[in-house]
Scaffold this motif. Sequence first.
Motif, PDB file in Angstrom:
ATOM      1  N   THR A   1      -4.655  -2.650   9.437  1.00  0.00           N
ATOM      2  CA  THR A   1      -3.235  -2.599   9.779  1.00  0.00           C
ATOM      3  C   THR A   1      -2.985  -1.679  10.980  1.00  0.00           C
TER       4      THR A   1
ATOM      5  N   SER B   1      -4.945   1.238   2.790  1.00  0.00           N
ATOM      6  CA  SER B   1      -4.860  -0.099   3.388  1.00  0.00           C
ATOM      7  C   SER B   1      -5.850  -1.051   2.732  1.00  0.00           C
ATOM      8  N   GLN B   2      -5.339  -2.143   2.225  1.00  0.00           N
ATOM      9  CA  GLN B   2      -6.222  -3.159   1.649  1.00  0.00           C
ATOM     10  C   GLN B   2      -7.167  -3.672   2.717  1.00  0.00           C
ATOM     11  N   SER B   3      -6.603  -4.165   3.809  1.00  0.00           N
ATOM     12  CA  SER B   3      -7.415  -4.834   4.839  1.00  0.00           C
ATOM     13  C   SER B   3      -8.243  -3.854   5.658  1.00  0.00           C
TER      14      SER B   3
ATOM     15  N   SER C   1      -0.255  -9.079  -2.093  1.00  0.00           N
ATOM     16  CA  SER C   1      -1.269  -8.196  -2.665  1.00  0.00           C
ATOM     17  C   SER C   1      -1.042  -8.011  -4.160  1.00  0.00           C
TER      18      SER C   1
ATOM     19  N   SER D   1       0.841  -1.207   0.000  1.00  0.00           N
ATOM     20  CA  SER D   1       0.000   0.000   0.000  1.00  0.00           C
ATOM     21  C   SER D   1       0.873   1.254   0.000  1.00  0.00           C
TER      22      SER D   1
ATOM     23  N   GLU E   1       8.604 -11.868  -0.947  1.00  0.00           N
ATOM     24  CA  GLU E   1       7.519 -12.419  -0.114  1.00  0.00           C
ATOM     25  C   GLU E   1       7.200 -13.866  -0.432  1.00  0.00           C
TER      26      GLU E   1
HETATM   27  O1  M6R Z   1      -3.882  -4.308   4.456  1.00  0.00           O
HETATM   28  P1  M6R Z   1      -2.766  -3.305   4.195  1.00  0.00           P
HETATM   29  O2  M6R Z   1      -2.822  -2.774   2.809  1.00  0.00           O
HETATM   30  O3  M6R Z   1      -2.754  -2.209   5.208  1.00  0.00           O
HETATM   31  O4  M6R Z   1      -1.448  -4.131   4.347  1.00  0.00           O
HETATM   32  C1  M6R Z   1      -0.191  -3.528   4.249  1.00  0.00           C
HETATM   33  C2  M6R Z   1       0.901  -4.556   4.101  1.00  0.00           C
HETATM   34  O5  M6R Z   1       0.931  -5.408   5.219  1.00  0.00           O
HETATM   35  C3  M6R Z   1       0.721  -5.395   2.842  1.00  0.00           C
HETATM   36  O6  M6R Z   1       0.639  -4.607   1.691  1.00  0.00           O
HETATM   37  C4  M6R Z   1       1.878  -6.384   2.667  1.00  0.00           C
HETATM   38  O7  M6R Z   1       3.068  -5.711   2.380  1.00  0.00           O
HETATM   39  C5  M6R Z   1       1.516  -7.400   1.585  1.00  0.00           C
HETATM   40  N1  M6R Z   1       1.762  -8.726   2.023  1.00  0.00           N
HETATM   41  C6  M6R Z   1       2.206  -7.146   0.276  1.00  0.00           C
HETATM   42  O8  M6R Z   1       1.995  -8.120  -0.675  1.00  0.00           O
END
Ligand code: M6R
Length: 366
Positions: free
Chosen positions: A110, A105-107, A158, A61, A246
């Motif tokens: 965080t 943030s995807q989730s 991601s 992100s 990763e």
């Molecule tokens: O859910 P988020 O976008 O907040 O997460 C951030 C990172 O933990 C996440 O992008 C992580 O780096 C991934 N595993 C990347 O592929």
Amino acid sequence: EKGGFDHFMLKEIYEQPRSIRDCMRGRIYPNEGFVQLGGIKEYAEKLKNIDRIIIVACGTSWHAGLVGEYLIEEYARIPVEVEYASEFRYRNPIITEKDVVIAISQSGETADTMAAIEMAKEKGATIFGVCNVVGSSIPRLTHAGVYTHAGPEIGVASTKAFTAQVTVLTLIAFYMAQQKGTITKAKMVELLTELDLIPEKIQRALESNDLIKEIAAKFKDSRNCLFLGRGSGFPVALEGALKLKEISYIHAEGYPAAEMKHGPIALIDEEMPVVVIATKNSSYEKVISNIQEVKARKGIVLAIVTEGDTEVKKMADYVIEIPDASEAFLPLLATIPLQLLSYHIAVLRDCNVDQPRNLAKSVTVE
Ligand code: M6R
């Protein structure tokens, strides 16, 4: 549930033409040269007068944030700082009521990103969220936001969430430019018309899958890998390196191509693969000289090039073509072959692609 794919990651990579389309639906009007973002509409007036934007995020992100910086500065002419949420929260950053903080943030869960938001909020900043999971914690903490609408992302690495974040940030950049009047209607029509075609171009980029699988076989036993890019290609290089480390556990680093001579060049020998974003953009000629520097030291070059390229082909060991695009949209296309490359390398190395060791989908601890 994997829709015929071997892994969620591959399924999610292939979903991108659709997820990006979903992300833009109802938000762009190419013929009118107009962007509409309901989620931040209430702040439309405020956006006319902001002095600075701070983007906070972690991991992939944060890479999307770097693309956002490039786009917002280019089109809306507002200075942007991109911060690791974990660093930002433990400093004593200068934040005022005039600032807009964009948390990505995807989730939406965080921990570090949440803490950064809370701190900025206390200091009076306006907080926008760019999240994927509807109803998660971050959208509840922010004042306003724009969902990425990529659908559930199961693979820990991601992929489609990243391209959806970049798409939303592109829309935010154009929206801000529209509010500030830093972009002409004609330019907006041109950009949105091109953006509208990106899902089809991603579809075409996915057609290199078989070739990428063959290239992956050559790279699978490497111990290190360097990724280089310039301009909007630099965050793509960082993201390519993160994806590879990763899921395949190969040590990889992303660098701005011009920084190579300030250190990483010392690593280059016949065992060092160097992945270079070498598309026909403003820095094309400069990237070509970086490739020559790598080849002079016997490094192995895999170049991501624009369809029909002939110059880079003469120098690089391997090339993967992507459709032509303006620099603004390059990250959306150049990321695709890098996702597939790390995927195939990880599969060939028998790694657990969807659930790499030591990693969790959302990092809810600080
Ligand atoms: O859910 P988020 O976008 O907040 O997460 C951030 C990172 O933990 C996440 O992008 C992580 O780096 C991934 N595993 C990347 O592929």
